[in-house]
Structures are given as C-alpha cells and as structure tokens.
Write a protein that holds these residues in place. Structure first.
Motif, short mmCIF file in Angstrom:
data_model
loop_
_atom_site.label_atom_id
_atom_site.label_comp_id
_atom_site.label_asym_id
_atom_site.label_seq_id
_atom_site.Cartn_x
_atom_site.Cartn_y
_atom_site.Cartn_z
N TRP A 1 0.80 -1.22 0.00
CA TRP A 1 0.00 0.00 0.00
C TRP A 1 0.85 1.29 0.00
CZ3 TRP A 1 -4.45 -1.16 4.11
CH2 TRP A 1 -5.28 -2.15 3.58
N THR B 1 -3.84 2.63 -1.48
CA THR B 1 -4.52 1.50 -0.88
C THR B 1 -5.16 0.63 -1.96
OG1 THR B 1 -5.01 2.98 0.94
CG2 THR B 1 -6.23 0.92 0.90
N GLN B 2 -4.98 -0.67 -1.84
CA GLN B 2 -5.61 -1.59 -2.78
C GLN B 2 -6.37 -2.65 -2.00
OE1 GLN B 2 -2.56 -3.00 -5.70
NE2 GLN B 2 -1.30 -1.53 -4.60
N THR B 3 -7.69 -2.62 -2.13
CA THR B 3 -8.51 -3.65 -1.49
C THR B 3 -9.59 -4.09 -2.45
OG1 THR B 3 -10.42 -2.42 -0.63
CG2 THR B 3 -8.37 -2.25 0.64
N TYR B 4 -10.21 -5.20 -2.16
CA TYR B 4 -11.41 -5.59 -2.87
C TYR B 4 -12.56 -5.48 -1.87
CZ TYR B 4 -14.60 -8.36 -5.76
OH TYR B 4 -15.67 -8.79 -6.51
N THR C 1 -7.58 -8.12 0.48
CA THR C 1 -6.57 -7.54 -0.39
C THR C 1 -5.74 -8.67 -1.00
OG1 THR C 1 -4.81 -5.90 -0.56
CG2 THR C 1 -4.98 -7.03 1.55
N GLN D 1 -11.84 1.77 1.74
CA GLN D 1 -12.60 1.51 0.51
C GLN D 1 -13.90 0.75 0.77
OE1 GLN D 1 -9.62 -0.23 -2.11
NE2 GLN D 1 -8.78 1.79 -2.59
N GLU E 1 -9.55 -5.97 -7.47
CA GLU E 1 -9.28 -4.85 -6.56
C GLU E 1 -8.89 -3.58 -7.32
OE1 GLU E 1 -6.56 -6.24 -3.60
OE2 GLU E 1 -4.80 -5.73 -4.75
N GLN E 2 -8.29 -3.76 -8.49
CA GLN E 2 -8.00 -2.55 -9.29
C GLN E 2 -9.30 -1.89 -9.74
OE1 GLN E 2 -5.36 -4.19 -12.21
NE2 GLN E 2 -3.75 -4.36 -10.68
N ALA F 1 -10.86 -0.12 -6.70
CA ALA F 1 -10.20 1.16 -6.39
C ALA F 1 -10.68 2.24 -7.36
CB ALA F 1 -8.69 1.01 -6.45
#
Ligand code: N01
Length: 542
Positions: free
Chosen positions: A413, A417-420, A425, A438, A479-480, A483
């Motif tokens: 991160w 921040t990258q999450t689904y 993540t 998110q 997750e992309q 975001a």
C-alpha cells in the motif's frame, strides 16, 4: 518479521485456532460472537486492559457519539435491543462503554478474549496456508483466518512538532485519554485541534480551566446537537418498530433511518432555503443539513448556500467580531465529517477562552513552559492534542502484516490503498478486514457497517467450509476495478476536493486518495451480496 527457522517450531508448539481476531471493540466482539456461534474456534487479542476499542480509549471530557443512541447499537439481537435503554439522544462515552460491557457479559464473550496482549506481527505461511501471529511476549499463535478488527480511528496522530519532548507540563491526546480525572481547575490549558474531538472537549474544559487557549489551524462547520434525555415513549416506539427501522438503516446512504431530500438547493429561493436550513438546524442531527437538498454534496454553488447559512450562525453566536472571523470555515460543507456540538461557538464568548489562528501564526515549537507560534509564546500547564488519527489504513499498517512472497501490507500500500470491497486484499489470503479502507466505514453509522461486514465474512467462511476450500484470496484485477470505482464515486462528489483525513491529507507522506466507498451503505451491501451469490466473484478459491 521472523526468520524461516521459526516456522517448523511455531507449527509444532503454537496454539492453533480457526480464526484469530485482533481487537475487542464493536467489530471484534461481534466477530467473536458470530464465529463461535458458527462453530469455529476463535481467540481475540486486545492490547488494552479492557474491552471497548474506540470507546475504551476516547474518554476525553465531552466525548459522546454523534449518531443517535437508539441507532448506535447492535441490531442483530432483539433480546439485546429490548434489554438495553439509552438515557439520552446522544450517548456519552461511559454509557456506550457500559453498553459494550453489557453485551460482552450477556453473550459471555470474555472467555475468548485475551486482554493486554498486543499483536506485533502476522505472517502468511504459503506452505500450510496458515497465518502465524506473533504476540508481544514473543509467542506465536496459528490460525486459518486472520481478522484484524482494529478499528479505523485507533492510531492516534501526534504531530511531530519541534520540542514536543521538552514540555514540562502534562500532555494528552484525546484518543488516549487517561482513566484518572484530569484536573483542569485553575490551570492554563492549550488545546491543539478543532475536529470532532476538539469541538466536544473545548466547551467542557473551558468550564473548569483557569484559562483555555485554542490553537486552530482549520475552522470547522458545526451545528448544535440539541442533546436531551430520551423519554420512554421514544424508546418504546423505536423498539416496537425496530424491524422496519433496521431495514431502512440497511438500505440507506449512511446507515441511519433518514435520507436526503430530492429537491435541489439551487432551485429554491434564498428565503425558502433559509427556512429549510433553519428547520434542520433546530432539529439537529449529524446529517440534517446535508440532507436538506440533493445537490449539497455535489454542486459547489448549492454547497455554498448551506456553508453561508452556518457562517451566519457562527457570526450571530460569537460576540467578538475578530474571533468570529477566525472561526469562519471555507471548505465545502460535508467534505469533512459534519460536527455536532454543545455550546462550542458560545464558548468563545467566555472571558477565560482565547482563540489562536495558526494560519496566520503557525506553531514554531513546543517549549518546556508551553508553546510558541511565529507571533507569541504561550505558557501552559496542560497541552491537549485533539489532532486526530492516521485513519483507516493506519491501524492495519501498524500490525506488520506479511502476505505471500514476503510482501508486507506496508509495501503493497506504499503508493496507494488496494482492497477488494474494503474486506480483502490480494496477496493476503484468508485475511478479512472489518470496515476497512474503501468500504462505507467512516462515512456511515459504524455499527451497521460492522454488522454487515461480519455477517458477510461468516457467510463466506461457511461457504468455504461447505465447499472444502482451504483459502480465499482477492484477485488483483478485481481490486483494481474496485479502487477505480471508489475513486470515480468520490470524484463525482465534492468529497475529494478537500484536504481531509478521508483523503489521508492529515498524515505526512500518506498517499493522497479518498479512503472510503462513498456510494452508500445500501448500494454497497447489494454489491457485496452479489459477489457472494456469484460464488465469490473476484476472489480465487484455493
Ligand atoms: O480528528 P480530526 P478528531 N497543528 O482529524 C488539527 C471521529 N470522532 O479526533 O484540519 C495544528 O478531525 C486539525 O487541523 P486541520 C469522527 O469521525 C467522532 O477531532 O488538519 N493543528 C484538526 O483541527 C472524526 O471526524 C466523534 O488543519 C493540527 C484537528 O487537529 C474523527 O473521529 C468524536 C495539527 C484534528 O481533527 C476524527 O476526529 C470524536 C498540527 N500539526 C471523533 N495536526 C463523535 O462521534 C492536526 N491538527 C462525536
């Protein structure tokens, strides 16, 4: 992190659980309850000497919740609802903490909670698909599922001001307030920060202090809470209709049973707008002013009308025109969390209170005897930092979490921040966040969002068990997309146009990005349910 050599040892000698939950606040406690009910073995670790999370730590003078108490409780149990009675419209910190303790006792939660136990790191072992969690005393525990329920506003932010260690007086942060009463009587007190915490604490401290100096960097919009004791009829009615109320909360924008008007502010006459704003002002409520018109959250022009209304209220309340001028906010209303207050602006009419505008004279250093701005030196006995938190990502990043291929969450991160769904993540299988970045989280009634996440996680674990799946991991592509969606929604509103803690702007070096899902609690729930109903679309089941 630990070396490879500890792994076989850890595997042989460590305690093993289906799930390990970190934190015994609202989210950790409900997670524990549901896991246990579903037949999973579970252990909760809590760093504090007692349960309560946010409501354990934030015991500063004036601390209370800004969501109406009748909606700020668990909704999953009729029994809990019926047995508890709130005393006032907005509950004080100690009453909420009592509620949390009542729930923990009622559901017999304490036996699976280990207090005063800080988790120092968590590492995913790809070979056996287990999480190895290290405790402060060096011992390692093993779990299939790792659930940091560490809260979103739990990593206090004490700004690194030159000379901070030299101060000879007492120094406090609102989010880490001591248990013993702080005696302000006759003392020269300084408060830095005028967010929700500062605005609640300032009027209470002012009543006791010899002199209170408020150091303000950004003036805030705030409206009166109109707090009052709850009458038994309101309580009775709420309990009687709770099923309906709950449904409205679940499908709402912010997790409370009310919604924004469909009228646009720009279509009304100034007189009509004034009438509508005045009514909302008199009613009180966190979202009352925001909900008066549909375009306040989107249109700068509409937003300015409500901003101007609040500025005129401040002007009428504060007697000294110079002080009133310093208190005028000028960012888009609602792009920082709205703030309810009790006698906040009135406090500046007191003889023992002064307001320092840090925009014209910034703090240069903290000295042994107080604080010095570019203008003047102030002698202080007590300095209160109401300077907020490293929100949402901060508490997770403090945990030293390491996922697949030796990649840490901090590394992953570092640039954003990258999450689904704010729940998972990629690269960190079987790790579930509760009200993580998110997700609607801080933009909502937290308890509604907590319950939604915990229920979703439990359904997911049941699915994994049923289908004999060892591990679940979010896909990088999913997750992309998520975001992008979070950013696109925030950018449709005015939210991402203000430097706020929602944007990570209050912490030096933190990536600048909108940290929550602003599409609303109801739509978000639908998305999560759809993902589940499609066999966890966007996840890989290993
Ligand atoms: O923190 P904040 P908070 N020098 O970040 C100032 C929830 N909450 O603890 O705006 C000088 O909002 C900073 O100034 P600026 C709620 O979600 C809820 O008050 O960055 N000043 C700001 O004025 C809330 O939004 C409840 O320019 C500095 C203040 O400190 C969230 O918690 C009650 C500074 C921080 O405000 C956070 O609220 C309390 C510096 N170096 C909290 N650094 C209720 O339910 C920061 N500031 C009612």
């Amino acid at each position: 992190t630990r070396g490879q050599s500890t792994m076989p040892f850890a595997e042989q000698h460590s305690k093993k659980y289906d799930a390990i939950v970190i934190g015994a606040g609202f989210s950790g406690l409900y997670m524990l309850y549901r896991l246990r009910e579903a037949g999973f073995s579970v252990q909760v670790y809590e760093a504090a000497p007692d349960i309560g999370g946010t409501w354990y730590f934030n015991r500063y003078p004036g601390a209370r919740c800004d969501i109406e108490s009748i909606y700020y409780n668990y909704t999953f149990s009729e029994e809990l609802l019926n047995e508890w009675e709130w005393s006032s419209k907005y509950a004080e910190q100690h009453e909420i903490l009592n509620y949390i303790n009542f729930v923990a006792d009622k559901l017999d939660l304490r036996k699976d909670i280990q207090l005063q136990t800080r988790v120092t790191s968590a590492e995913y072992n790809e070979e056996n698909q287990k999480w190895e969690i290290e405790l402060e005393n060096g011992s390692i525990v093993i779990a299939t599922y790792f659930i940091p329920a560490v809260g979103v506003l739990s990593a206090s932010n004490i700004p690194n001001i030159k000379g901070i260690d030299q101060f000879k007086g007492a120094l406090y942060h609102t989010g880490e307030w001591p248990h013993e009463k702080v005696d302000f009587k006759g003392k020269r007190v300084g408060v830095i920060g005028t967010g929700s915490s500062g605005i609640q604490a300032i009027p209470v401290i002012a009543q006791e202090a010899g002199h209170l100096t408020v150091f303000q960097r950004t003036p805030q919009y705030s409206s009166p809470a109109h707090n009052h004791p709850l009458d038994s009829e309101t309580i009775h009615k709420t309990k009687e209709n709770f099923n309906e109320i709950r449904e409205t909360m679940y499908t709402s924008m912010h997790g409370v049973p009310s919604s924004a008007s469909t009228r646009a502010a720009v279509q009304d006459t100034p007189e009509e707008r004034e009438r509508i704003y005045e009514k909302a002002w008199q009613e009180g409520g966190l979202f009352s002013l925001l909900y008066t018109y549909s375009d306040i959250a989107f249109s700068p022009e509409a937003n300015e009308t409500v901003a101007q209304f609040i500025r005129s209220k401040i002007n009428k309340t504060v007697h000294d025109p110079e002080t009133a001028k310093k208190l005028m906010p000028n960012f888009y209303y609602g792009t920082k969390r709205p703030i309810l207050n009790t006698d906040y602006f009135e406090t500046y009419n007191r003889e023992n209170v002064s307001l320092i505008d840090l925009r014209t004279a910034p703090i240069e250093e903290i000295t042994p005897s107080g604080l010095r701005t570019s203008d003047l030196a102030y002698d202080l006995d007590i300095l209160v930092f109401a300077t907020g938190f490293d929100a949402l990502t901060g508490p997770l990043l403090k945990l030293n979490i390491q996922g697949k291929n030796g990649v840490t969450l901090n590394e992953k991160w570092a640039d954003g921040t990258q999450t689904y769904l704010g729940i998972a993540t990629s690269g960190f299988p079987n790790m579930f966040m509760i009200t993580g970045p998110q997700s609607p989280s801080v933009l909502s009634n937290m308890i509604v969002s907590i319950e939604q996440h915990v229920d979703w996680i439990i359904d997911c674990l049941a699915y994994l068990k049923e289908h004999e799946v060892e591990a679940i991991e979010a896909n990088a592509e999913a997750e992309q997309m998520w975001a992008k969606q979070c950013k696109a929604i925030a950018d449709m509103t005015l939210l991402s146009k203000t430097d706020s803690w929602y944007m990570g702007a209050n912490i030096e070096g933190k990536p600048r990005e909108f940290l929550a899902f602003a599409g609303g609690v109801g739509p978000y729930r639908q998305i999560c349910d759809q993902v589940a109903s499609k066999g966890y679309e966007g996840f890989t089941l290993l």
